[in-house]
Design a protein around this motif. Structure first.
Motif, PDB file in Angstrom:
ATOM      1  N   PHE A  73      -7.327 -14.338  -2.631  1.00 36.16           N
ATOM      2  CA  PHE A  73      -8.169 -13.752  -3.665  1.00 36.16           C
ATOM      3  C   PHE A  73      -7.688 -12.341  -4.003  1.00 36.16           C
ATOM      4  CE2 PHE A  73     -11.693 -11.065  -4.951  1.00 36.16           C
ATOM      5  CZ  PHE A  73     -12.171 -11.767  -6.038  1.00 36.16           C
ATOM      6  N   VAL A  74      -7.369 -11.572  -2.967  1.00 34.40           N
ATOM      7  CA  VAL A  74      -6.907 -10.201  -3.199  1.00 34.40           C
ATOM      8  C   VAL A  74      -5.612 -10.230  -4.015  1.00 34.40           C
ATOM      9  CG1 VAL A  74      -6.128  -8.099  -2.063  1.00 34.40           C
ATOM     10  CG2 VAL A  74      -8.016  -9.393  -1.100  1.00 34.40           C
ATOM     11  N   ASP A  75      -4.787 -11.203  -3.715  1.00 38.32           N
ATOM     12  CA  ASP A  75      -3.557 -11.402  -4.467  1.00 38.32           C
ATOM     13  C   ASP A  75      -3.876 -11.731  -5.926  1.00 38.32           C
ATOM     14  OD1 ASP A  75      -0.944 -11.807  -5.008  1.00 38.32           O
ATOM     15  OD2 ASP A  75      -0.830 -13.808  -4.125  1.00 38.32           O
ATOM     16  N   LEU A 114       0.825  -1.206   0.000  1.00 34.84           N
ATOM     17  CA  LEU A 114       0.000   0.000   0.000  1.00 34.84           C
ATOM     18  C   LEU A 114       0.859   1.255   0.000  1.00 34.84           C
ATOM     19  CD1 LEU A 114      -2.938  -0.922   2.402  1.00 34.84           C
ATOM     20  CD2 LEU A 114      -3.007  -0.605  -0.077  1.00 34.84           C
ATOM     21  N   ALA A 115       1.972   1.202   0.733  1.00 38.90           N
ATOM     22  CA  ALA A 115       2.850   2.376   0.790  1.00 38.90           C
ATOM     23  C   ALA A 115       3.403   2.666  -0.605  1.00 38.90           C
ATOM     24  CB  ALA A 115       3.978   2.132   1.781  1.00 38.90           C
ATOM     25  N   LEU A 116       3.885   1.624  -1.268  1.00 38.60           N
ATOM     26  CA  LEU A 116       4.421   1.828  -2.615  1.00 38.60           C
ATOM     27  C   LEU A 116       3.345   2.354  -3.551  1.00 38.60           C
ATOM     28  CD1 LEU A 116       6.774  -1.222  -3.153  1.00 38.60           C
ATOM     29  CD2 LEU A 116       7.353   1.202  -3.265  1.00 38.60           C
ATOM     30  N   THR A 135      -7.283   0.347  -8.932  1.00 32.91           N
ATOM     31  CA  THR A 135      -6.307   0.265  -7.849  1.00 32.91           C
ATOM     32  C   THR A 135      -6.933   0.713  -6.529  1.00 32.91           C
ATOM     33  OG1 THR A 135      -5.446   2.404  -8.548  1.00 32.91           O
ATOM     34  CG2 THR A 135      -4.245   0.462  -9.280  1.00 32.91           C
ATOM     35  N   PHE A 136      -7.867   1.638  -6.609  1.00 29.48           N
ATOM     36  CA  PHE A 136      -8.555   2.050  -5.372  1.00 29.48           C
ATOM     37  C   PHE A 136      -9.359   0.884  -4.796  1.00 29.48           C
ATOM     38  CE2 PHE A 136     -12.623   3.543  -3.570  1.00 29.48           C
ATOM     39  CZ  PHE A 136     -12.131   4.161  -2.427  1.00 29.48           C
ATOM     40  N   LEU A 137     -10.113   0.231  -5.671  1.00 30.87           N
ATOM     41  CA  LEU A 137     -10.958  -0.874  -5.203  1.00 30.87           C
ATOM     42  C   LEU A 137     -10.090  -2.004  -4.656  1.00 30.87           C
ATOM     43  CD1 LEU A 137     -13.984  -1.062  -5.290  1.00 30.87           C
ATOM     44  CD2 LEU A 137     -13.813  -2.438  -7.351  1.00 30.87           C
ATOM     45  N   HIS A 138      -9.010  -2.280  -5.372  1.00 27.58           N
ATOM     46  CA  HIS A 138      -8.108  -3.319  -4.887  1.00 27.58           C
ATOM     47  C   HIS A 138      -7.474  -2.888  -3.572  1.00 27.58           C
ATOM     48  CE1 HIS A 138      -4.171  -5.462  -4.745  1.00 27.58           C
ATOM     49  NE2 HIS A 138      -4.981  -6.491  -4.965  1.00 27.58           N
ATOM     50  N   GLY A 139      -7.094  -1.609  -3.491  1.00 28.66           N
ATOM     51  CA  GLY A 139      -6.502  -1.112  -2.250  1.00 28.66           C
ATOM     52  C   GLY A 139      -7.456  -1.249  -1.069  1.00 28.66           C
ATOM     53  N   MET A 140      -8.739  -0.963  -1.302  1.00 28.37           N
ATOM     54  CA  MET A 140      -9.716  -1.126  -0.216  1.00 28.37           C
ATOM     55  C   MET A 140      -9.758  -2.583   0.240  1.00 28.37           C
ATOM     56  SD  MET A 140     -10.794   1.795   0.391  1.00 28.37           S
ATOM     57  CE  MET A 140     -12.012   1.347   1.618  1.00 28.37           C
ATOM     58  N   HIS A 141      -9.681  -3.485  -0.723  1.00 31.49           N
ATOM     59  CA  HIS A 141      -9.681  -4.897  -0.351  1.00 31.49           C
ATOM     60  C   HIS A 141      -8.435  -5.254   0.443  1.00 31.49           C
ATOM     61  CE1 HIS A 141     -13.061  -5.280  -3.078  1.00 31.49           C
ATOM     62  NE2 HIS A 141     -13.262  -6.489  -2.597  1.00 31.49           N
ATOM     63  N   MET A 142      -7.326  -4.615   0.080  1.00 30.08           N
ATOM     64  CA  MET A 142      -6.089  -4.845   0.843  1.00 30.08           C
ATOM     65  C   MET A 142      -6.264  -4.379   2.282  1.00 30.08           C
ATOM     66  SD  MET A 142      -3.462  -5.956  -1.133  1.00 30.08           S
ATOM     67  CE  MET A 142      -2.097  -5.401  -0.130  1.00 30.08           C
ATOM     68  N   LEU A 170      -4.741  -7.625 -12.522  1.00 25.95           N
ATOM     69  CA  LEU A 170      -4.638  -6.178 -12.756  1.00 25.95           C
ATOM     70  C   LEU A 170      -3.264  -5.811 -13.288  1.00 25.95           C
ATOM     71  CD1 LEU A 170      -6.427  -4.457  -9.744  1.00 25.95           C
ATOM     72  CD2 LEU A 170      -7.099  -4.453 -12.147  1.00 25.95           C
ATOM     73  N   PHE A 171      -2.252  -6.476 -12.797  1.00 20.08           N
ATOM     74  CA  PHE A 171      -0.892  -6.092 -13.184  1.00 20.08           C
ATOM     75  C   PHE A 171      -0.709  -6.129 -14.703  1.00 20.08           C
ATOM     76  CE2 PHE A 171       3.625  -7.375 -13.836  1.00 20.08           C
ATOM     77  CZ  PHE A 171       4.160  -6.118 -13.608  1.00 20.08           C
TER      78      PHE A 171
END
Ligand code: HEM
Ligand SMILES: [Cu+2]
Lengths: 541, 215
Positions: free
Chosen positions: B197-199, B112-114, B154-161, B205-206
């Protein structure tokens, strides 16, 4: 005897933190009754406006906001949740012979999500209003709307998670919590219907979720996902919206079909004819329902070949629906039919659903749809199914299980009267709309040419009758809560496990886990067990 | 505090095993639902990467491949480390759960920081679509579309993270109180399903956001 779930602990706190599926069902019942009333006010305003060709009471802009309020509230806050979250929540564990749903805490969370989403939607609808209709089509919703798209759309997004939670809960419960001996082919048909509905909840709702999120994102940051001016494609919104919303129309009918199967069997005192066909037709409706969404876009620039394929699949999806209708009729044929209020509603369902389904086939025929789309014919089509069908089934189910839920009988005479009045009022309201649509009156306009007035006035008159008829149950149900005759465990002489426990049931549902040894709807076994030969179960009135 | 080897009195289940199987089934169903949530997003991505190919590719070329690649490695590692927490849970090794769980959570935070650094760069370069969007020329519309998806996805994925990290920390706290044993470690497994799953979503996405069209 154990205390009933209703009076176990009467504090408000114990209700708001309850994990008992029966209490959560009642929390939901209160909430959606509120939304039904609110949507009804919207409907009343629409029908008042259309009394006169120039519009009787509202400005054009206000009219747009009112029909949007009506559609959004009725579809998302009333009809999608309706039977699953009330009767379904109450009955799934009881019918399975279980103590509760698989995830009781998740069940409570789903109610809170529902309430939060409802408040958000109301905030949008009342502080600013919205004029996009319940379908939120772009680019109106993304670019031109002056209304509160964001709160409403985010509210519906949240609402989706409440549906998904309910769907997950039902599916896992039906797989995992069946009582000993309760095989799949012994499940009451209501559970097959709710299972199919839950699959749609779980697999279709997220697509609506992402679609609305994209819309919200676009609206918030003015980026061009669906906006053609910024390179997006407004039709993509329709594709994704209907990918959810056509399956969702089956969310709004399958549970009703489940209720009708239960009622028809009980009041004809016969097993449902062709049980396995009825069971699997629920599943196939859910499956085929996923591949017909294009029939909402025949005139939206869809290619001819797609249109032909979607038209064909739409015809296919009517086959399992017809199977159900024929099987109910087959059940009634030669049965000793008792015309109590639930059965009146069920029979109303069968007739009105058939009209709605058949007119769906008119609309699924390409050449006819070009003429009929965006007219009152479509409005009449879906109201026959959603209101004539589903709302009738919901009321029928409420009457049928009312004694179980509350431990009190409702007044039968009034029940029958309301059912008859609803049937009459409904047809008077919506049948003229078929003719109006056929003659070319477009939907969603605040005014209309004078030649359509007579039929519109008839329709509004019907709506008045319908309004009175819908209020009646509210009154006599309220009365029966305090004054109604005490209900026996099994007032209708029905076969499901829910009738083998006291009315109202104790918190833990069954004193001991029931063991199932026969098929659903085995009346011979019921008579043998209760020692009553052909009681007819009629201890009421 | 729940002790998972016994059922609480209101439980609808017959045995703890029965309950735990149900919990896992519930998580799988929820993930099926999530798959369709992201599936809708991928669908839209795929449509526009074809219909607006040139602009889309221009957008892809502007993403920071280095950060993206490093983040991919970080997340795969995090998943692998969490798998060890699952194994530790099954042995009943609470300290192992804490150690590996925290490892996985820290790697998740690093991701998340990156991601935050990357977003910061992009905002500074005015890559967020809107009136001041940095890319001009005939393909800028497609590039803006790309960045709409980039940020939303990336926002949606970040929320899942964020949710996932929260769940892992919750598991670690339980483990610190010695909640798990050889007979019961279901929460570790259920959270593991979610974390994988998040992974997996990132694995899709990548290439969509950083590789396809880059050349
Ligand atoms: C027998 C199966 C059915 C068929 C073949 C069918 C066909 C259609 C078609 C072709 C349309 C599009 C008309 C147009 O916009 O030009 C339509 C609209 C609609 N149908 Fe059905 N339908 C069926 C069942 C249902 C059911 C079960 C429901 C709800 C419970 C339903 C609710 C709706 C709604 C709400 C619309 C209008 C959506 C809108 O534009 O606001 N239909 N139907
Ligand atoms: Cu449809």
């Amino acid at each position: 005897m154990a205390q009933s779930y209703l009076w176990q602990d009467g504090t408000l706190r114990s209700w708001l933190l309850t994990r008992d599926h029966k209490r959560i069902a009642l929390l939901y019942l209160g909430s959606i009754t509120f939304f039904f009333a609110l949507g009804g006010v919207g409907a009343a305003l629409i029908r008042l406006q259309l009394l006169e060709p120039t519009g009787a009471i509202l400005s054009d802009a206000a009219y747009n906001r009112v029909f949007t309020l009506h559609g959004v509230v009725m579809v998302w806050l009333f009809l999608v949740p309706s039977i699953p979250v009330t009767l379904g929540n109450f009955l799934v564990p009881l019918m399975l012979g279980a103590r509760d749903l698989a995830f009781p805490r998740l069940n409570l969370i789903s109610w809170y999500l529902f309430v939060a989403s409802g408040l958000l939607v109301l905030y949008g609808l009342f502080w600013g209003g919205l004029e996009t209709g319940w379908t939120f089509y772009t680019p109106l919703s993304s670019d031109y709307s002056e209304g509160r798209v964001l709160p409403v759309v985010l509210g519906i997004f949240l609402n989706g998670f409440s549906s998904i939670a309910t769907g997950v809960n039902f599916i896992v419960s039906i797989h995992q919590l069946r009582a000993p001996g309760m095989t799949w082919y012994r499940l009451p048909l209501m559970l097959w219907a709710l299972y199919a509905t839950s699959v749609i909840f779980v697999l279709a709702t997220p697509v609506l979720g992402i679609t609305l999120l994209l819309l919200a994102f676009e609206r918030l940051f003015r980026v061009g996902v669906f906006d053609p001016g910024l390179g997006g494609d407004p039709l993509l919104f329709q594709q994704m919206f209907w990918f959810y919303s056509h399956p969702a129309v089956y969310i709004m009918i399958l549970p009703g079909m489940g209720v009708v199967s239960e009622i028809v069997s009980t009041f004809c005192r016969k097993p449902v004819f062709g049980y396995r066909f009825v069971a699997w037709s629920s599943v196939s409706i859910a499956a085929i329902g996923f591949i017909v969404w294009g029939h909402h876009m025949f005139v939206a620039g869809e290619s001819l070949y797609s249109a032909i394929v979607f038209s064909m699949f739409s015809f296919f999806v009517s086959v399992p629906s017809a199977i159900k209708v024929f099987n109910w009729l087959g059940t009634m044929h030669g049965g000793a039919i008792r015309l109590d209020a639930p059965m009146l509603y069920a029979m109303g369902f069968i007739g009105l659903f058939t009209v709605g389904g058949l007119t769906g086939l008119f609309l699924a025929s390409l050449a006819a749809d070009v003429h009929l789309t965006q007219t009152y014919f479509v409005v009449a089509h879906f109201h026959y199914i959603m209101v004539g069908g589903m709302v009738s089934a919901y009321f029928g189910g409420l009457h049928y299980w009312w004694p179980k839920i509350t431990g009190r009988m409702y007044p039968e005479i009034w029940g029958r009267l309301a059912a008859a009045l609803i049937f009459f009022g409904f047809n008077l309201t919506f049948f003229p709309q078929f003719i109006l649509g056929f003659e070319g009156m477009p939907r969603r306009y605040a005014t209309y040419p004078a030649q359509f007035q007579i039929l519109n006035v008839l329709s509004s008159a019907g709506a008045g009758i319908l309004a009175v008829a819908y209020v009646m149950p509210l009154v006599y149900f309220g009365w029966s809560l305090f004054r109604g005759a005490r209900a026996p465990d099994n007032p209708w002489g029905a076969t499901g496990l829910e009738w083998r426990t006291p009315s109202p049931p104790p918190t833990e549902n069954f004193a001991e886990t029931p063991v199932v040894t026969t098929d659903a709807y085995d009346y011979g076994e019921l008579d043998a067990r209760t020692g009553v030969a052909d009681s007819g179960g009629a201890h009421h009135v | 505090m729940s002790d998972g080897s016994v059922l609480d009195h209101h439980s609808p289940y017959e045995t703890p095993l029965h309950r735990d199987e149900s919990a896992i089934a519930g998580m799988w169903l929820f993930l099926a639902s999530e798959a369709l949530l992201f599936g809708g997003l991928f669908l839209v991505c795929l449509v526009y990467s074809q219909t607006r190919a040139a602009g889309w590719a221009a957008g892809v070329r502007h993403t920071d491949l280095t950060i993206g690649a490093v983040n991919t490695l970080v997340l795969i590692t995090s998943s692998a480390v969490y798998t060890m927490a699952v194994a530790a849970g099954q042995r009943g090794d609470n300290r192992g759960v804490v150690r590996f769980g925290l490892g996985a959570a820290v790697l998740g935070m690093a991701f998340l920081a990156l991601k935050g650094v990357e977003w910061g760069q992009e905002f500074r370069e005015s890559l967020f679509p809107g009136p001041h969007f940095a890319l001009h020329g005939p393909d800028s519309g497609g590039a803006a579309l790309f960045y709409s998806f980039y940020f939303l996805a990336t926002f949606l994925h970040g929320m899942h993270m964020v949710v996932g990290i929260g769940l892992i920390l919750w598991v670690c706290r339980k483990a610190r109180h010695g909640a798990f044993g050889p007979a019961w470690s279901t929460p570790v497994d259920v959270v593991g399903l979610y974390w994988s799953f998040v992974d997996l979503v990132w694995m899709l996405l990548f290439p969509l956001l950083y590789l396809i069209g880059r050349r």
